[in-house]
Design a protein around this motif. Sequence first.
Motif, PDB file in Angstrom:
ATOM      1  N   SER A  97      36.495   7.290 -45.840  1.00 64.46           N
ATOM      2  CA  SER A  97      35.372   7.366 -46.817  1.00 64.46           C
ATOM      3  C   SER A  97      34.259   6.502 -45.996  1.00 64.46           C
ATOM      4  O   SER A  97      34.409   5.934 -45.066  1.00 64.46           O
ATOM      5  CB  SER A  97      35.623   6.758 -48.061  1.00 64.46           C
ATOM      6  N   LEU A  98      32.724   6.348 -46.903  1.00 60.86           N
ATOM      7  CA  LEU A  98      31.957   5.448 -46.278  1.00 60.86           C
ATOM      8  C   LEU A  98      31.980   4.350 -47.382  1.00 60.86           C
ATOM      9  O   LEU A  98      31.961   4.643 -48.466  1.00 60.86           O
ATOM     10  CB  LEU A  98      30.532   6.018 -46.286  1.00 60.86           C
ATOM     11  N   TYR A  99      32.103   3.292 -46.893  1.00 58.17           N
ATOM     12  CA  TYR A  99      32.154   1.942 -47.648  1.00 58.17           C
ATOM     13  C   TYR A  99      31.030   1.007 -47.632  1.00 58.17           C
ATOM     14  O   TYR A  99      30.385   1.030 -46.441  1.00 58.17           O
ATOM     15  CB  TYR A  99      33.440   1.168 -47.122  1.00 58.17           C
ATOM     16  N   PHE A 100      30.872   0.475 -48.722  1.00 60.36           N
ATOM     17  CA  PHE A 100      29.546  -0.424 -48.769  1.00 60.36           C
ATOM     18  C   PHE A 100      29.855  -1.513 -49.616  1.00 60.36           C
ATOM     19  O   PHE A 100      30.516  -1.642 -50.757  1.00 60.36           O
ATOM     20  CB  PHE A 100      28.387   0.260 -49.515  1.00 60.36           C
ATOM     21  N   CYS A 101      29.303  -2.844 -48.963  1.00 58.88           N
ATOM     22  CA  CYS A 101      29.422  -3.933 -49.680  1.00 58.88           C
ATOM     23  C   CYS A 101      28.060  -4.361 -50.323  1.00 58.88           C
ATOM     24  O   CYS A 101      27.188  -3.821 -49.804  1.00 58.88           O
ATOM     25  CB  CYS A 101      29.729  -5.036 -48.626  1.00 58.88           C
ATOM     26  N   ALA A 102      28.101  -4.880 -51.356  1.00 61.28           N
ATOM     27  CA  ALA A 102      26.743  -5.242 -52.009  1.00 61.28           C
ATOM     28  C   ALA A 102      26.728  -6.635 -52.793  1.00 61.28           C
ATOM     29  O   ALA A 102      27.843  -7.025 -53.179  1.00 61.28           O
ATOM     30  CB  ALA A 102      26.207  -4.196 -53.204  1.00 61.28           C
ATOM     31  N   SER A 103      25.718  -7.333 -52.997  1.00 58.38           N
ATOM     32  CA  SER A 103      25.700  -8.683 -53.496  1.00 58.38           C
ATOM     33  C   SER A 103      24.425  -8.883 -54.333  1.00 58.38           C
ATOM     34  O   SER A 103      23.465  -8.049 -54.179  1.00 58.38           O
ATOM     35  CB  SER A 103      25.843  -9.846 -52.521  1.00 58.38           C
TER      36      SER A 103
END
Lengths: 113, 112
Positions: free
Chosen positions: B87-93
Motif C-alpha cells: 500500500s501507500l502509507y502516509f504519516c500526518a501530524s
Amino acid sequence: SQQGEEDPQALSIQEGENATMNCSYKTSINNLQWYRQNSGRGLVHLILIRSNEREKHSGRLRVTLDTSKKSSSLLITASRAADTASYFCATVLISGGYQKVTFGIGTKLQVIP
Amino acid sequence: EAQVTQNPRYLITVTGKKLTVTCSQNMNHEYMSWYRQDPGLGLRQIYYSMNVEVTDKGDVPEGYKVSRKEKRNFPLILESPSPNQTSLYFCASSFGGREKLFFGSGTQLSVL
C-alpha cells in the motif's frame, strides 16, 4: 464503513468552469476538512469548516456544511489546469479521549486546458 | 521549514521480514497518525497518537505497531509483513487532532 463519501468519484471539466464536489457522512462531527492530493503525493490541507459554521471561503474555494443533512460541498470557481488533482473530505470527531479522523474515497478532478 | 518527513519513500520487502517506516515532524505537534491509501478505498487510519506515550487504534490496526517515545517521532512497525499490506502509507501530524493535518510525502510499500 466510509464516513466521508465524495460524489462524484470523477469529474472532468473545461478550464474556467466551476467544479463542485460533495461529501456525505454518517455521524456527528467536530469539523470537516477538505484536502487535495496530486498523483500519489502527500495530501495538502485546503480548508476547515467547524460544525457550527455553514459556509467558508478561501480564495477560489467555497465550502458549505449542512449538519442536518450530514453533507458538505466544495466549490472551486474558475478552475485552472493546475487544479487537476484528487480531493478528499475528512471528518473529525472528538469525544472524551477518543479522536477519529476519517477520510472519504475522494473525487478525481480533471481540468482540461 | 515546517515539515513531516517519512522514510523511506519506496520499500520492497518479502513476507515476514520486519520493517519500520519512520516519521518525524519539526512543528512540535501533539497529534500524529498513520494512514494507508488503497485504490477505491481512500485513506484509512491505522493508528494515531494524541501525545507522547499515548497511542490508539484507528480503523485498520491489524498487523501494525506504533510507538511514541518522543514528541517528534512516530514510527510504524510491521512485525511480519504480508502481501495485503502492500500500500501507500502516509504519516500526518497536527497541533491537536481537530486541527488541519500536515502530511508526509508517503511511503510506497510492496510486500512480495
